[in-house]
Enzyme design. Structure first.
Site, short mmCIF file in Angstrom:
data_model
loop_
_atom_site.label_atom_id
_atom_site.label_comp_id
_atom_site.label_asym_id
_atom_site.label_seq_id
_atom_site.Cartn_x
_atom_site.Cartn_y
_atom_site.Cartn_z
N ARG A 101 0.87 -1.18 0.00
CA ARG A 101 0.00 0.00 0.00
C ARG A 101 0.91 1.22 0.00
O ARG A 101 1.50 1.56 1.04
CB ARG A 101 -0.92 -0.02 1.23
CG ARG A 101 -1.66 1.28 1.44
CD ARG A 101 -2.77 1.18 2.44
NE ARG A 101 -3.91 0.46 1.90
CZ ARG A 101 -5.12 0.44 2.45
NH1 ARG A 101 -5.36 1.13 3.56
NH2 ARG A 101 -6.11 -0.25 1.90
N HIS A 128 -7.34 0.68 -6.43
CA HIS A 128 -7.54 -0.22 -5.29
C HIS A 128 -8.23 -1.49 -5.80
O HIS A 128 -9.39 -1.76 -5.49
CB HIS A 128 -8.39 0.49 -4.24
CG HIS A 128 -8.37 -0.14 -2.88
ND1 HIS A 128 -7.55 -1.20 -2.54
CD2 HIS A 128 -9.10 0.14 -1.76
CE1 HIS A 128 -7.78 -1.54 -1.28
NE2 HIS A 128 -8.70 -0.75 -0.80
N GLN A 131 -10.14 -4.09 -3.46
CA GLN A 131 -11.45 -3.65 -2.99
C GLN A 131 -12.54 -4.03 -4.00
O GLN A 131 -13.59 -4.57 -3.63
CB GLN A 131 -11.44 -2.12 -2.78
CG GLN A 131 -12.75 -1.58 -2.28
CD GLN A 131 -13.13 -2.15 -0.93
OE1 GLN A 131 -12.32 -2.12 -0.02
NE2 GLN A 131 -14.34 -2.67 -0.79
N ASP A 226 -17.45 6.81 -1.33
CA ASP A 226 -16.18 6.61 -0.62
C ASP A 226 -15.85 7.91 0.12
O ASP A 226 -16.44 8.96 -0.14
CB ASP A 226 -15.08 6.23 -1.63
CG ASP A 226 -13.75 5.90 -0.97
OD1 ASP A 226 -13.71 5.71 0.26
OD2 ASP A 226 -12.72 5.85 -1.69
N CYS A 267 -16.43 1.24 0.64
CA CYS A 267 -15.26 0.40 0.90
C CYS A 267 -14.83 0.46 2.36
O CYS A 267 -14.12 -0.42 2.83
CB CYS A 267 -14.12 0.83 0.00
SG CYS A 267 -13.67 2.56 0.21
N ARG A 295 -13.40 -9.09 1.29
CA ARG A 295 -11.98 -8.80 1.05
C ARG A 295 -11.15 -10.06 1.35
O ARG A 295 -10.23 -10.41 0.63
CB ARG A 295 -11.50 -7.65 1.96
CG ARG A 295 -12.14 -6.30 1.66
CD ARG A 295 -11.68 -5.75 0.33
NE ARG A 295 -10.24 -5.65 0.24
CZ ARG A 295 -9.50 -4.62 0.70
NH1 ARG A 295 -10.10 -3.60 1.23
NH2 ARG A 295 -8.18 -4.62 0.57
N1 NVA Z 1 -10.24 6.29 -1.24
C1 NVA Z 1 -9.91 5.81 0.05
C2 NVA Z 1 -10.05 4.33 0.14
C3 NVA Z 1 -9.76 3.74 1.49
C4 NVA Z 1 -9.85 2.26 1.52
C5 NVA Z 1 -8.50 6.22 0.43
O1 NVA Z 1 -7.62 6.21 -0.44
O2 NVA Z 1 -8.28 6.57 1.57
N1 CP Z 2 -11.29 -0.64 2.35
C1 CP Z 2 -10.02 -0.65 2.79
O1 CP Z 2 -9.08 -0.87 2.04
O2 CP Z 2 -9.89 -0.41 4.11
P1 CP Z 2 -8.53 -0.20 4.94
O3 CP Z 2 -8.00 1.15 4.58
O4 CP Z 2 -8.94 -0.33 6.36
O5 CP Z 2 -7.56 -1.27 4.53
#
Ligand code: NVA
Ligand code: CP
Length: 310
Positions: A101, A128, A131, A226, A267, A295
C-alpha cells in the site's frame, strides 16, 4: 494472468470470473485449502494506515497455512536509506509474494518490476483493485448477476476506488455512472474513463460521468460512495472539499431516486454525516460489512491464483 495485480485492467473478464469463482469456493467450502500455502510467506508493505486490508491479508495467509509479515515503511529503510528496487530485490530472496500500500502508483510499478515474486496492489492513490474484487463478489451475491445492472458512484470521483470500479464494471458489463463535481480535483482520471468506455463497448454497457447527483443515482441497483478525505488528502483541504462534495452526499433523499431494492456500498472507512448519513450506512440497504468480509475471500483466491497453487 500477469505476474502481478496492480490494476484491474490487467485482468480479462474470464480471469476476473475465475478469481470470483475460487473466492466463493473458499468462502463456502474452505476445507482442503488449509495447507495450500504452508511454508509460504507474504510481505505486507504499508506506507498508509489500514484496518481491512492489513487484517484480511494476514488472516487469509493464516487460513491458508502460510505466514504474513507486516512491514511499515515508517520503521524501515525503504524510500529513504534504501531504494524501492533494492527493497524489491532483497525481499524476493525471502518471501513468496508481496502486497504493498503506497502513495505513488509509479512506486508500486517500480516495486513490481524489480520483484521476482508476485506483487499485489493493496491501494495506491490511483487504484484499489482488491477492494473492487470484493465488491464484485458482493454485488453478485446480492443481485445474483453481474450484468444488466447500474452502479452509481457519488462523491469524489478522482479516487482510487472509483478508478477500480470503472475498470471492474466495464470489464464485467455493469453500467457505471459517476456523480461528482465538475472540476479536475473531483473527476476521475480521463485515461481511466476512456479505457472504461472502450471496454464497455464489448459488453454494450454505459460509462457516464455526470455532475448531477440525481441523474447519476436514478434507477441504480447499486449506490456506492467513498471517503471525501482519502488517506493521501491533507486535512487542510477538508473544509473546501466538504463544501464542494456536500451535494453528492448519499442520504435518504438521494438514495430514494435509486431502485427501491438498491444496495448501498462503501469500501470503508466511512464518516457518518460526510459522504453518507448514518441512516443510510446503518440502514437496511447497506451491505458494507459483507463487502469488508469479502476482502478476505477474494484476496485468498487472488494469492492462490498468482502463486498458481489453487
Ligand atoms: N479512497 C480511500 C479508500 C480507502 C480504503 C483512500 O484512499 O483513503
Ligand atoms: N477498504 C479498505 O481498504 O480499508 P482499509 O483502509 O482499512 O484497509
Amino acid at each position: 494472468m500477469d505476474k502481478d495485480l496492480l490494476t484491474l485492467s490487467q485482468l480479462s473478464r474470464q480471469e476476473l470470473l475465475e478469481v470470483l469463482k475460487l473466492a466463493e469456493e473458499l468462502k463456502h467450502n474452505p476445507s482442503g485449502y488449509e495447507n495450500k500455502l504452508k511454508g509460504r510467506t507474504l510481505l505486507m508493505i504499508f506506507e498508509k494506515p489500514s484496518l481491512r486490508t492489513r487484517v484480511s491479508f494476514e488472516v487469509g495467509m493464516t487460513q491458508l497455512g502460510g505466514h504474513a509479515i507486516y512491514f511499515n515503511t515508517a520503521t524501515s529503510p525503504m524510500g529513504e536509506k534504501e531504494s524501492i528496487a533494492d527493497t524489491a530485490k532483497t525481499a524476493s530472496r525471502y518471501v513468496d509474494i508481496i502486497t504493498a500500500r503506497l502513495y505513488s502508483h509509479e512506486h508500486l510499478e517500480e516495486l513490481a518490476r524489480n520483484a521476482s515474486v508476485p506483487v499485489i496492489n493493496a491501494l495506491t492513490n490511483f487504484s484499489h483493485p482488491c477492494q473492487v474484487l470484493a465488491d464484485l463478489l458482493t454485488i453478485r451475491e446480492k443481485k445474483g448477476k453481474l450484468s444488466e445492472l447500474k452502479l452509481a458512484y457519488l462523491g469524489d470521483g478522482n479516487n482510487n476506488v472509483t478508478h477500480s470500479l470503472l475498470f471492474g464494471c466495464s470489464i464485467m458489463g455493469i453500467n457505471i455512472f459517476i456523480g461528482c463535481p465538475k472540476s479536475k480535483e473531483f473527476m476521475p482520471d480521463a485515461r481511466v474513463v476512456n479505457w472504461a468506455i472502450e471496454a464497455a463497448k464489448k459488453t454494450k454497457t454505459r460509462v457516464v460521468v455526470s455532475h448531477n447527483p440525481i441523474e447519476a443515482v436514478k434507477d441504480a441497483d447499486v449506490v456506492y460512495t467513498d471517503s471525501w478525505m482519502s488517506y493521501h488528502i491533507p486535512k487542510t483541504k477538508q473544509e473546501a472539499r466538504v463544501k464542494m462534495l456536500r451535494p453528492y452526499q448519499v442520504n435518504t433523499e438521494l438514495i430514494a431516486h435509486a431502485k427501491p431494492d438498491a444496495i448501498f456500498m462503501h469500501c470503508l472507512p466511512a464518516m457518518r454525516g460526510m459522504e453518507q448519513t448514518a441512516e443510510v450506512i446503518d440502514g437496511k440497504q447497506s451491505v458494507v460489512f459483507d463487502q469488508a468480509e469479502n476482502r478476505l475471500h477474494t484476496q485468498k483466491a487472488l494469492m492462490l491464483k498468482l502463486l498458481k497453487l489453487e
